[in-house]
Design an enzyme around this catalytic site. Sequence first.
Site, PDB file in Angstrom:
ATOM      1  N   GLY A   1     -23.804 -12.522   7.173  1.00  0.00           N
ATOM      2  CA  GLY A   1     -23.558 -13.952   6.899  1.00  0.00           C
ATOM      3  C   GLY A   1     -23.945 -14.793   8.105  1.00  0.00           C
ATOM      4  O   GLY A   1     -24.674 -15.789   7.994  1.00  0.00           O
ATOM      5  N   HIS A   2     -23.473 -14.392   9.290  1.00  0.00           N
ATOM      6  CA  HIS A   2     -23.854 -15.098  10.524  1.00  0.00           C
ATOM      7  C   HIS A   2     -25.366 -15.023  10.748  1.00  0.00           C
ATOM      8  O   HIS A   2     -26.007 -16.001  11.109  1.00  0.00           O
ATOM      9  CB  HIS A   2     -23.177 -14.458  11.748  1.00  0.00           C
ATOM     10  CG  HIS A   2     -21.684 -14.451  11.724  1.00  0.00           C
ATOM     11  ND1 HIS A   2     -20.946 -13.280  11.703  1.00  0.00           N
ATOM     12  CD2 HIS A   2     -20.779 -15.459  11.749  1.00  0.00           C
ATOM     13  CE1 HIS A   2     -19.657 -13.568  11.723  1.00  0.00           C
ATOM     14  NE2 HIS A   2     -19.517 -14.886  11.739  1.00  0.00           N
TER      15      HIS A   2
ATOM     16  N   GLN B   1     -14.120 -26.063   5.745  1.00  0.00           N
ATOM     17  CA  GLN B   1     -14.503 -26.240   7.146  1.00  0.00           C
ATOM     18  C   GLN B   1     -15.831 -26.992   7.254  1.00  0.00           C
ATOM     19  O   GLN B   1     -15.979 -27.928   8.051  1.00  0.00           O
ATOM     20  CB  GLN B   1     -14.638 -24.864   7.811  1.00  0.00           C
ATOM     21  CG  GLN B   1     -15.352 -24.879   9.147  1.00  0.00           C
ATOM     22  CD  GLN B   1     -15.353 -23.509   9.800  1.00  0.00           C
ATOM     23  OE1 GLN B   1     -14.341 -23.108  10.363  1.00  0.00           O
ATOM     24  NE2 GLN B   1     -16.458 -22.803   9.732  1.00  0.00           N
TER      25      GLN B   1
ATOM     26  N   MET C   1     -19.024 -11.614   2.842  1.00  0.00           N
ATOM     27  CA  MET C   1     -18.948 -10.995   4.171  1.00  0.00           C
ATOM     28  C   MET C   1     -18.027 -11.814   5.067  1.00  0.00           C
ATOM     29  O   MET C   1     -18.017 -13.040   5.008  1.00  0.00           O
ATOM     30  CB  MET C   1     -20.340 -10.909   4.777  1.00  0.00           C
ATOM     31  CG  MET C   1     -21.182  -9.907   4.057  1.00  0.00           C
ATOM     32  SD  MET C   1     -22.600  -9.455   5.032  1.00  0.00           S
ATOM     33  CE  MET C   1     -23.403  -8.375   3.850  1.00  0.00           C
TER      34      MET C   1
HETATM   35  P1  AMP Z   1     -16.802 -17.246  11.776  1.00  0.00           P
HETATM   36  O1  AMP Z   1     -17.342 -16.343  12.842  1.00  0.00           O
HETATM   37  O2  AMP Z   1     -16.064 -16.520  10.699  1.00  0.00           O
HETATM   38  O3  AMP Z   1     -16.055 -18.418  12.348  1.00  0.00           O
HETATM   39  O4  AMP Z   1     -18.070 -17.862  11.032  1.00  0.00           O
HETATM   40  C1  AMP Z   1     -19.081 -18.522  11.739  1.00  0.00           C
HETATM   41  C2  AMP Z   1     -20.003 -19.208  10.760  1.00  0.00           C
HETATM   42  O5  AMP Z   1     -20.564 -18.237   9.879  1.00  0.00           O
HETATM   43  C3  AMP Z   1     -19.274 -20.233   9.889  1.00  0.00           C
HETATM   44  O6  AMP Z   1     -20.133 -21.342   9.664  1.00  0.00           O
HETATM   45  C4  AMP Z   1     -19.048 -19.463   8.613  1.00  0.00           C
HETATM   46  O7  AMP Z   1     -18.928 -20.281   7.462  1.00  0.00           O
HETATM   47  C5  AMP Z   1     -20.312 -18.635   8.546  1.00  0.00           C
HETATM   48  N1  AMP Z   1     -20.102 -17.472   7.686  1.00  0.00           N
HETATM   49  C6  AMP Z   1     -19.090 -16.575   7.752  1.00  0.00           C
HETATM   50  N2  AMP Z   1     -19.190 -15.662   6.756  1.00  0.00           N
HETATM   51  C7  AMP Z   1     -20.289 -16.009   6.039  1.00  0.00           C
HETATM   52  C8  AMP Z   1     -20.918 -15.472   4.876  1.00  0.00           C
HETATM   53  N3  AMP Z   1     -20.438 -14.391   4.243  1.00  0.00           N
HETATM   54  N4  AMP Z   1     -22.032 -16.089   4.409  1.00  0.00           N
HETATM   55  C9  AMP Z   1     -22.534 -17.180   5.034  1.00  0.00           C
HETATM   56  N5  AMP Z   1     -21.986 -17.737   6.131  1.00  0.00           N
HETATM   57  C10 AMP Z   1     -20.884 -17.163   6.629  1.00  0.00           C
END
Ligand code: AMP
Length: 281
Positions: free
Chosen positions: A36-37, A153, A184
């Site tokens: 995802g990241h 968010q 993910m």
């Molecule tokens: P986090 O590390 O969980 O704070 O996420 C960092 C960024 O990655 C945020 O913009 C999340 O929305 C994005 N993100 C997390 N999981 C996914 C995913 N499965 N698909 C797309 N973007 C994601």
Amino acid sequence: MQVVRELDVVKEIIRDLKNKGMTVGFVPTMGFLHEGHLSLVRTAKSENDFVVISIFVNPLQFGVGEDFERYPRDLERDRELADSAGCDLIFVPAAKDMYPPGYATFVDVDRLTEGLCGASRPGHFRGVTTVVAKLFNLVSPHKAYFGQKDAQQALVLKKMVQDLNMDLDLFILPTVREADGLAMSSRNKYLNSGEREEAPVLYKSLLLARELVARGERDPLIIGKNMEDLICSARGAVVDYLEIVDTEELKPLKSIKGRCLVAVAVKFGTTRLIDNIFVEV
Ligand code: AMP
């Protein structure tokens, strides 16, 4: 690919790049990177000359009793994954530098933060908007990329950028899923094997909502009840919230009309998972 910890060093590097006319894309994260990241990083790389990922487990956005201490951290692993996706610089600030003694300034977005995750996690979005505002000031990107997975968010941050006249474009990219539909998330690591088997029920419940709407159902209460029954049939699943809201104010809808966001948060033991999809009529 560089790894930078110091706040003034990252500012200086970006200033130099911008003086040379380069464009900067930015992907803020809490690390323990997954596909995802990396999808955000790849898009950022395709649209900018230089891509920065920040990795910061932001204490300010975790409530008392939440998972700040146990949140997964593995910089070596993240470094390899980020590099492979085309990242140019990983910014890893320390909490003591982000919030030195005497720190007193916070960013709050009203209304949009009241429902959904804002209701379950008081103070969470204040932590998110404060840290992202600080990161935007440090990295000063032309473009920043966020995931639809965290729909509220992303909307809250869009509002912050708009209301505070921040000079950047914010993009929201699609949720990346495992083969069985589970969105993910770094938090998926917490799930034991039984919970991992049941966890796709979040996405299944969202697809059920979409199917019911496609079959003509317009009552959010009926759709919600069907979703809840499905989620509760999964062993160990406890619904935190389950809502159908409009896509601008995130207010609960009385009937399905236009484009709506269906959002769920479900707990498996101490692990809280979220997911969402759009439905449209
Ligand atoms: P986090 O590390 O969980 O704070 O996420 C960092 C960024 O990655 C945020 O913009 C999340 O929305 C994005 N993100 C997390 N999981 C996914 C995913 N499965 N698909 C797309 N973007 C994601």
